[in-house]
Design a protein around this motif. Sequence first.
Motif: not given
Length: 94
Positions: A41-50
């Motif tokens: 979730s941290g990696t994906v949130a960094g890529a697409v936004g929270a």
Amino acid sequence: MGNVVWTTVLQRRVPRELIGRISSLDWFLSLSLVPLSTALSGTVAGAVGAGPLLLWCGGGCALLLAIVLCCADRDTGADALVGAVGHRHADQAT
């Protein structure tokens, strides 16, 4: 709501003598996936936004819950409910 559905399924479908073991396995598997979930979730949130991540995850959970509720085998009628509850109490008394 999903947790209520899952707990109900466990209690209704798992034999009484195995409920402790199955519940323990369920908790073990669920908790063992927390570090993976946090990392992803941290990696994906960094890529697409929270915000978008939360919307997609919330929508996915809602969709999965809707599928489970639509496909679930449900007892209908008061007689089925009274029979299930009465049977459970009779088992606990012995």
